[in-house]
Design an enzyme around this catalytic site. Structure first.
Site, PDB file in Angstrom:
ATOM      1  N   ASN A  84       1.121  -1.176   0.101  1.00  0.00           N
ATOM      2  CA  ASN A  84       0.097   0.076  -0.048  1.00  0.00           C
ATOM      3  C   ASN A  84       0.914   1.197   0.086  1.00  0.00           C
ATOM      4  O   ASN A  84       2.085   1.072   0.643  1.00  0.00           O
ATOM      5  CB  ASN A  84      -0.951  -0.135   1.428  1.00  0.00           C
ATOM      6  CG  ASN A  84      -1.768   1.134   1.354  1.00  0.00           C
ATOM      7  OD1 ASN A  84      -2.458   1.524   0.383  1.00  0.00           O
ATOM      8  ND2 ASN A  84      -1.657   1.895   2.574  1.00  0.00           N
TER       9      ASN A  84
ATOM     10  N   HIS B 277       0.863   5.183   1.072  1.00  0.00           N
ATOM     11  CA  HIS B 277       0.421   6.215   2.064  1.00  0.00           C
ATOM     12  C   HIS B 277       1.096   7.515   2.068  1.00  0.00           C
ATOM     13  O   HIS B 277       2.383   7.592   1.923  1.00  0.00           O
ATOM     14  CB  HIS B 277       0.535   5.550   3.489  1.00  0.00           C
ATOM     15  CG  HIS B 277      -0.195   6.343   4.386  1.00  0.00           C
ATOM     16  ND1 HIS B 277      -1.499   6.430   4.579  1.00  0.00           N
ATOM     17  CD2 HIS B 277       0.312   7.365   5.411  1.00  0.00           C
ATOM     18  CE1 HIS B 277      -1.908   7.241   5.441  1.00  0.00           C
ATOM     19  NE2 HIS B 277      -0.846   7.700   6.142  1.00  0.00           N
TER      20      HIS B 277
ATOM     21  N   SER C 160       5.275   6.479   2.111  1.00  0.00           N
ATOM     22  CA  SER C 160       5.585   5.250   2.572  1.00  0.00           C
ATOM     23  C   SER C 160       5.121   4.393   1.562  1.00  0.00           C
ATOM     24  O   SER C 160       3.858   4.352   1.396  1.00  0.00           O
ATOM     25  CB  SER C 160       5.163   5.076   3.979  1.00  0.00           C
ATOM     26  OG  SER C 160       5.641   6.047   4.922  1.00  0.00           O
TER      27      SER C 160
ATOM     28  N   ASP D 191      -2.793   0.822   7.322  1.00  0.00           N
ATOM     29  CA  ASP D 191      -1.313   1.246   7.446  1.00  0.00           C
ATOM     30  C   ASP D 191      -0.485   0.763   8.456  1.00  0.00           C
ATOM     31  O   ASP D 191       0.469   1.645   8.965  1.00  0.00           O
ATOM     32  CB  ASP D 191      -1.678   2.793   7.741  1.00  0.00           C
ATOM     33  CG  ASP D 191      -2.520   3.794   6.588  1.00  0.00           C
ATOM     34  OD1 ASP D 191      -2.474   3.210   5.637  1.00  0.00           O
ATOM     35  OD2 ASP D 191      -3.103   4.536   6.885  1.00  0.00           O
TER      36      ASP D 191
HETATM   37  C1  GRF Z   1      -2.213   8.914  -2.553  1.00  0.00           C
HETATM   38  O1  GRF Z   1      -2.050  10.116  -1.990  1.00  0.00           O
HETATM   39  C2  GRF Z   1      -2.200   7.603  -1.991  1.00  0.00           C
HETATM   40  O2  GRF Z   1      -0.830   7.877  -1.107  1.00  0.00           O
HETATM   41  C3  GRF Z   1      -3.364   7.529  -1.097  1.00  0.00           C
HETATM   42  O3  GRF Z   1      -4.466   7.999  -1.914  1.00  0.00           O
HETATM   43  C4  GRF Z   1      -3.873   9.160  -2.864  1.00  0.00           C
HETATM   44  C5  GRF Z   1      -4.259   8.174  -4.199  1.00  0.00           C
HETATM   45  O4  GRF Z   1      -3.879   9.179  -5.102  1.00  0.00           O
HETATM   46  N1  GRF Z   1      -3.398   6.174  -0.440  1.00  0.00           N
HETATM   47  P1  GRF Z   1      -4.121   8.832  -6.673  1.00  0.00           P
HETATM   48  O5  GRF Z   1      -5.655   8.387  -6.890  1.00  0.00           O
HETATM   49  O6  GRF Z   1      -3.099   7.825  -7.029  1.00  0.00           O
HETATM   50  O7  GRF Z   1      -4.136   9.916  -7.676  1.00  0.00           O
END
Ligand code: GRF
Length: 201
Positions: free
Chosen positions: A101, A103, A135, A144
């Site tokens: 994932n 984050h 991360s 997370d």
């Molecule tokens: C990113 O900031 C990711 O870290 C988080 O959600 C956002 C997704 O953005 N989990 P995108 O849909 O890839 O533009």
């Protein structure tokens, strides 16, 4: 052997786009499936533009729906890129060590349930820290929480608001996620990487 990657996304899918661009025909990894829990997700439209098979999860809490899709496409690695719900426990168990994932903060701080989108960057700014980043971690049964594999660090600058900070972190995400997937393809499984430190001009 090419690593077969599925990407799950609830939103716009800019991280998906970064992966699709980084994983050209000669790359050791390929996005073979995009999954979403939202019919209007930009990620599904991006998949269509790149001619990557995609599926809308009718019942995102149903593990069988996930497992059937992942098995049908012979997926080796599942990437959560802005997927906002919990992945069913049975899927985590089946693919343990093979789900990552991304984050938008430096875990283990500023993560957990409800910590997504703008809220993350608001909390980072409220804390007064001078550094944030992105991360990538292995996914377990909680939001997370799994072991961190790699981080990209960016400065928090004077005058930042949640939007300017989010934009800086998102750019870092677009470099970090392909790097982690390419390293996973080279190693045959997700592996830890050194930090990427991004300085600001
Ligand atoms: C990113 O900031 C990711 O870290 C988080 O959600 C956002 C997704 O953005 N989990 P995108 O849909 O890839 O533009």
């Amino acid at each position: 052997m090419t690593m077969r990657v599925a990407v799950a996304a609830s939103g716009g899918g800019s991280n998906l786009e970064a992966l699709l661009r980084a994983l050209g025909p000669a790359a050791p990894a390929r996005v073979v499936l995009v999954l979403s829990d939202r019919a209007g997700a930009g990620a599904l439209a991006r998949a269509g533009r790149h001619r990557v098979p995609s599926a809308l999860l009718a019942h995102p809490t149903d593990p069988q729906e996930w497992l059937a899709a992942l098995e049908r496409h012979d997926v080796d690695l599942l990437v959560l890129a802005g997927y906002l719900k919990l992945v069913p426990v049975e899927v985590v168990e089946h693919y343990r060590g093979r789900i990552i994932n991304i984050h938008p903060a430096l875990l283990p701080t500023f993560g957990g349930q409800g910590m997504y989108g703008r809220r993350v960057h608001q909390a980072v700014l409220a804390s007064g820290t001078r550094e944030s980043g992105a991360s990538v971690h292995l996914v377990d049964e909680a939001y997370d929480r799994g072991p961190v594999l790699a981080q990209a660090r960016v400065p928090v600058l004077p005058g930042d608001d949640p939007d300017t900070l989010a934009a800086r972190v998102l750019e870092a995400e677009h470099r970090l996620l392909p790097a982690v997937v390419l390293a996973a393809a080279a190693a045959g499984r997700p592996v830890p990487l050194p930090d990427i430190v991004e300085t600001h001009p």
